[in-house]
Design an enzyme around this catalytic site. Sequence first.
Site, short mmCIF file in Angstrom:
data_model
loop_
_atom_site.label_atom_id
_atom_site.label_comp_id
_atom_site.label_asym_id
_atom_site.label_seq_id
_atom_site.Cartn_x
_atom_site.Cartn_y
_atom_site.Cartn_z
N HIS A 172 0.82 -1.21 0.00
CA HIS A 172 0.00 0.00 0.00
C HIS A 172 0.85 1.26 0.00
O HIS A 172 0.45 2.28 -0.57
CB HIS A 172 -0.96 -0.01 1.19
CG HIS A 172 -2.19 -0.83 0.96
ND1 HIS A 172 -3.45 -0.28 0.83
CD2 HIS A 172 -2.35 -2.17 0.79
CE1 HIS A 172 -4.33 -1.24 0.61
NE2 HIS A 172 -3.68 -2.40 0.59
N ASP A 173 2.01 1.20 0.62
CA ASP A 173 2.90 2.34 0.57
C ASP A 173 3.40 2.57 -0.86
O ASP A 173 3.31 3.67 -1.40
CB ASP A 173 4.08 2.14 1.52
CG ASP A 173 5.02 3.34 1.55
OD1 ASP A 173 4.53 4.48 1.46
OD2 ASP A 173 6.24 3.14 1.68
N VAL A 180 1.04 4.12 -3.95
CA VAL A 180 0.49 5.48 -3.97
C VAL A 180 1.54 6.42 -4.57
O VAL A 180 1.65 6.56 -5.77
CB VAL A 180 0.02 5.92 -2.57
CG1 VAL A 180 -0.57 7.33 -2.61
CG2 VAL A 180 -1.05 4.95 -2.07
N GLY A 197 4.76 5.93 -4.25
CA GLY A 197 6.00 5.19 -4.34
C GLY A 197 6.41 4.70 -2.97
O GLY A 197 5.77 5.00 -1.95
N SER A 250 4.92 7.45 2.82
CA SER A 250 3.86 8.46 3.01
C SER A 250 2.66 7.91 3.78
O SER A 250 1.99 8.65 4.49
CB SER A 250 3.40 9.02 1.66
OG SER A 250 2.95 7.99 0.81
N GLU A 274 -2.82 10.50 4.20
CA GLU A 274 -2.98 9.42 3.24
C GLU A 274 -3.54 8.15 3.86
O GLU A 274 -4.35 7.45 3.25
CB GLU A 274 -1.64 9.11 2.56
CG GLU A 274 -1.76 8.04 1.49
CD GLU A 274 -0.44 7.40 1.11
OE1 GLU A 274 -0.39 6.16 1.03
OE2 GLU A 274 0.53 8.13 0.91
N PRO A 315 -5.12 -0.38 -6.34
CA PRO A 315 -5.79 -1.62 -6.75
C PRO A 315 -6.79 -2.05 -5.69
O PRO A 315 -6.55 -1.90 -4.49
CB PRO A 315 -4.62 -2.61 -6.85
CG PRO A 315 -3.42 -1.76 -7.11
CD PRO A 315 -3.65 -0.50 -6.33
N SER A 325 -4.67 -22.92 3.72
CA SER A 325 -3.26 -22.66 3.99
C SER A 325 -3.05 -21.18 4.29
O SER A 325 -2.21 -20.51 3.69
CB SER A 325 -2.40 -23.07 2.78
OG SER A 325 -1.04 -22.86 3.04
#
Length: 320
Positions: A62-63, A66, A68, A72, A83, A156, A241
């Site tokens: 997730h970092d 956004v 890069g 952030s 953010e 995503p 699993s």
Amino acid sequence: MVLSFILLLITTYFLGFSQSQLQVGFYDSTCPNAEAVVAAIVRDAAASNPNTAPVLLRLHFHDCFVEGCEGSILIDNGLETDERQAFGHQGVGGFDIIERAKSQLEAECPGTVSCADIVALAARDAVVVAKGPFYEVETGRRDGMVSNVTLADDMPDVGDSVMSLKAKFFKKGLNEKDLVVLSAAHTIGTAACFFMGQRLYSFTPAGGSDPSINPVLLPELKSTCPEKGDVGVRLPIDRGSAETFDIQILQNIRSGFAVLQSDASLYQDQATRSVVVDSYFVPFGPSFEADFASAMVRMGRIGVHTGSQGTIRRTCAAFN
């Protein structure tokens, strides 16, 4: 035309120079215990909370997706504009673990190790804790100086079509194989019933349940996530699993046992299906673990700040 070409050459040069700043062992001389400190803290956290590994892996993803891989998402000013308040970041955690590592590293090597690098290292160590592959992490990232909720609008999402997912990955310089193997990070962790409602009860265009769900799996999902049930209840993403990093998630996708719609969609596209089936379920095919490690390294290069760019935060949740 000539000027544009010169500018392109200059931009390409500096992009290449910037990326060259990332290297394995970046802290070997300035903070030699950096990676060991992060690994120990991740192991301790995982010993008391089995959800640690998927949480830290998701935090890195997730970092990076956004602005890069520049930390952030860690900023917490207590504002709705931070953010981390983005809708797409719901359920993201592990911030306390990153801050714990940062605090110890600041005590040992003040102003040296970036929060962005700690996130990347912690994700690798989380994979190892879950019995996944060890891989070398390139370090040398510096921390970003912007955190804005609107910048996370294009994350995503589990409800995205495969075409939308591919477009979002392509935009970050990643390909179909990266999409498949990074989605396979769902081999560990859980999802909230909040993300299952549409797939189970109002799947478009006809309504009802997603027809791609295996008939054996459907009643299991509905019993855990009834239509009027608690949307906060969680269920394993990798049926059978959920706590071990392995290839079972891809086998589940092939068999209609994918829990998340985004995972199931990987089998509905020729390019991603060929990765799921042909690459990993044929004799003498490539190694899923090796491909996952390579994809993590490539993801870790997205939008990095290096050299004189960005900063090294004193604490991860606040700008200096």
